[in-house]
Each structure stands twice: as structure tokens, then as C-alpha cells.
Design a protein around this motif. Sequence first.
Motif, PDB file in Angstrom:
ATOM      1  N   ALA A 252       0.982  -1.449  -0.062  1.00 26.37           N
ATOM      2  CA  ALA A 252       0.218   0.199  -0.028  1.00 26.37           C
ATOM      3  C   ALA A 252       0.471   1.298   0.223  1.00 26.37           C
ATOM      4  N   TRP A 253       1.867   1.043   0.523  1.00 26.67           N
ATOM      5  CA  TRP A 253       2.741   2.382   1.304  1.00 26.67           C
ATOM      6  C   TRP A 253       3.818   2.849  -0.721  1.00 26.67           C
ATOM      7  N   HIS A 255       2.631   1.361  -3.616  1.00 28.30           N
ATOM      8  CA  HIS A 255       1.682   2.631  -4.322  1.00 28.30           C
ATOM      9  C   HIS A 255       1.017   3.739  -4.092  1.00 28.30           C
ATOM     10  N   ALA A 256       0.846   4.078  -3.050  1.00 30.74           N
ATOM     11  CA  ALA A 256       0.935   5.295  -2.066  1.00 30.74           C
ATOM     12  C   ALA A 256       1.981   6.291  -2.995  1.00 30.74           C
ATOM     13  N   LYS A 257       2.948   6.350  -2.544  1.00 22.54           N
ATOM     14  CA  LYS A 257       4.816   6.704  -2.944  1.00 22.54           C
ATOM     15  C   LYS A 257       4.825   6.886  -4.525  1.00 22.54           C
ATOM     16  N   PRO A 261      -3.781   5.934  -5.805  1.00 25.66           N
ATOM     17  CA  PRO A 261      -4.565   5.928  -5.441  1.00 25.66           C
ATOM     18  C   PRO A 261      -5.416   4.201  -4.589  1.00 25.66           C
ATOM     19  N   ALA A 264      -3.364   1.552  -3.894  1.00 24.28           N
ATOM     20  CA  ALA A 264      -3.408   1.852  -2.434  1.00 24.28           C
ATOM     21  C   ALA A 264      -4.184   1.141  -0.911  1.00 24.28           C
ATOM     22  N   GLU A 299      -2.556   3.885   7.181  1.00 20.49           N
ATOM     23  CA  GLU A 299      -3.266   4.226   6.578  1.00 20.49           C
ATOM     24  C   GLU A 299      -3.337   6.168   6.534  1.00 20.49           C
ATOM     25  N   VAL A 302      -0.565   7.029   4.600  1.00 23.39           N
ATOM     26  CA  VAL A 302      -1.055   6.890   3.196  1.00 23.39           C
ATOM     27  C   VAL A 302      -1.967   7.432   2.709  1.00 23.39           C
ATOM     28  N   TYR A 303      -2.378   8.219   3.569  1.00 23.18           N
ATOM     29  CA  TYR A 303      -4.298   9.299   2.792  1.00 23.18           C
ATOM     30  C   TYR A 303      -3.026  10.705   3.011  1.00 23.18           C
ATOM     31  N   GLU A 305       0.269  11.445   1.798  1.00 26.11           N
ATOM     32  CA  GLU A 305       0.619  10.419   0.781  1.00 26.11           C
ATOM     33  C   GLU A 305      -0.352  10.888  -0.323  1.00 26.11           C
ATOM     34  N   LEU A 306      -1.318  10.761  -0.501  1.00 26.21           N
ATOM     35  CA  LEU A 306      -2.309  10.552  -1.715  1.00 26.21           C
ATOM     36  C   LEU A 306      -2.736  12.046  -1.671  1.00 26.21           C
TER      37      LEU A 306
END
Length: 398
Positions: A252-253, A255-257, A261, A264, A299, A302-303, A305-306
Motif C-alpha cells: 500500500a505504501w 502504491h501511495a508513493k 490511490p 493503495a 492508513e 497513505v492518506y 501521501e495521497l
Amino acid sequence: MTGSIGANIRRLREQRGWSQARLARETCRAAGVQGEPIGRQEISRYETGKRTPREWLSFIAAALGVPVDVLRTPLGPAEPPPPALADYLPEGDPLAPLGGCEGRRVGVGAVGDLQQRVHGLRLADDVIAGGDLLRPALRELRSAVRLFRESSHTEAIGRSLLRAIGELAQIAGWIASDAGQHAEAERIYRLGLSAAHTAGDTTLAGNLLGCLAYQRTNTGDVREGLIMARAALENADGAPPRARALYLDRVAWAHAKAGEPQPAMRALGEAGEALTGHGEEEEPGYLYWVDAGELQVMESRVYTELRRPLRAVPLLRDVLSRYDATHTREFALYLSWLAVALADANEPEEAAATAERVITLSADVASERTAARVKVVLARLEEFRDVAEVRAVLEGAA
């Protein structure tokens, strides 16, 4: 053909945003059977080409809502197989016993002593930053490798020693990475990967490769980090629920980087789903820290980063309200994401106050990670330099 079928199953599953466990349930439902005669692991084997669906193919197609021929038809040139854990082993055999060496005989006592030192180092990392802990960590790792190579032992004791070396390499690699010694950390992770692979411990190998993936993701090689994170996940059949949740968090991380979205969020959902399977199963002790709170931390990151502050800020505040402030490094890191999320939410005054706390906490921590996060926070605040509180923070840092 088997590889094409697996690639088609995976493509169609991901298009629907389903986890492998969800597809397994839907397949059983399409077959009209009670319980789950096939599960997530079986779907994983189908997708990676390790096994052919055969009698289940028609039910998988029905679950996915496509004719069977769609699953059998190659979409184009065959994709290369996903990387395996063995693809990341170091060259040669760094753990080979020394030729002609008849060292002292070691038994369970030596294994127990080594495991205690690993656990002690892991606990020390909770409160001591990498810059202060790197030397003793490397000393312990060298001592453990020397013990394995220069002693004589039974095969079972040898595997136990290798697992302990793998665990020690994981925490030593993490410490080196925190100290900013990324090349050294990668070398250590690959050594640990070799130990885990030789011992036949796929769960530990997945954890080590996931750590390496996380470092690659955070140091700019996001695409390679994602490939590694997915390899750790796909090549760890039979891993306990908390290990799978950890692997999925790293996916997930990554994909976020990479600014992706939807994948992720899917990976976060699958991580939460994996954790619900945690019960009384046997699992390695090093998974003790993987719980719902840690998934919430990822979580929220990730939010952030997005650039979704309305979701990130409440989660981070909740996490920080319950977090042990004696773990200064992690507390400073989580505050740094809150500062960025507040800036994204157009709350510069609160972001400045939070940034001030990050800078104060980081000043006494010998961690390259916190130092890097301070730079990220200050760069994000530049947009609000005209705000008095922000300007004071920026000028104070300068």
C-alpha cells in the motif's frame, strides 16, 4: 497457457477491486459449495502459475462474470513471472561454513542466547535511534554469523541459528537504514534473506524483503520498491495473518508513493482483512507489534501521501493521542505526517505548531529518517511563509 490463465485471473480480479480471499469466496459461491474448499492461498497459486485451476476454472470464470475462454485467451506477449524471493539473494554464499573448520559444538543453549540478544536489540530500537545503536547491532550480527560458520551443530540447530541470524539482520538492517546507511542496510537485509531462505523460513524471508522494499520506496526507487513488496507478498504462501497484513501495508505504501490511490486503498483493505484472521495460530515473535493500531498508522500515512487531509488528520490525531511518547523517534515521525496533512488542509497555524514539536523532538534523536521528515515538513510550509506563525518556524529552523 497456465501462466496466461493466472495473469487473466489476476487482471480481472484487480479490475473488480477484489482481494484473493474475496475471489475464493465468490468462486465457492458460484460452485454452490458450503465452506471454502479453496481459499486465498489457492487463488494465489493459480495467479502465479504454480497450479492450474482445472475443475475450478469454470467457477472462477462465473465468479468473475466472464466466459471460460476469456481466461484461457492470452492477451499479448506472456508476462515474465513475478520476482521470487531467491531473485534477491546475495551472490555467492555468505553463510557457508568455513571449510575444514571443526569448531566448538553448539546446541539449544547457544540458540536461546542468540534469540535473547535479538529480542534485546529489538526492544532497544523502540527507544534508541539508529545512529546510536548501529555499532552494537553490527557487532551482534558479525558475532552471530561467526558462531554459525565456525561451530559444529546438528541440522536442526543450524536452521535455528540461521533463523536467529535472519531476525538479527532484519533489526540490524532497520537500524542501519534509520541511521541513513542505506547501502549497508541493503547488504544486511540480503544477508538475512540468505539466512532465512537457507533455513526454509518463507515468512521471515518475506519480512526481510519487505523491509528492503520499504527502504527502496522511501529512498526514491519507488517502482523497484513496489516490485519487491509484491514479491514478498506473492512468495510467502502459508504466512500467518499478521505477516500478510504487514506485507500488504508495504505494498500500500509503495502504491501511495507512486501516486496510485486505488491500488493503495485496495492493499490497505486487504491488510485489514488479513488481520481479522489473526487468532491463536503459531507465529514468530517479531510480529508482536502488528495490530489494528499499526494498520491505522499506515492508513493515515497513505492518506497524507495521497493529499487527502480530511481523512488523514483525524486518524493521525487519534493515533497520537494513544501513542507512547517515550518512543520519541516514532512520535516525531507521526507528528511530521500530521504537520503535512494540516498544511494540505489549509491550516497553516496548526501545521506550524505541530512542525515546531517535530523539530524539537528530532533535535535529540540520531535518526536520519526524522531529519529527512523535518526537511519535508519545512518544504511544505514554505507555501505559507506569509503567515506569522509559519514564518517564525521557518526562520527558527534556518
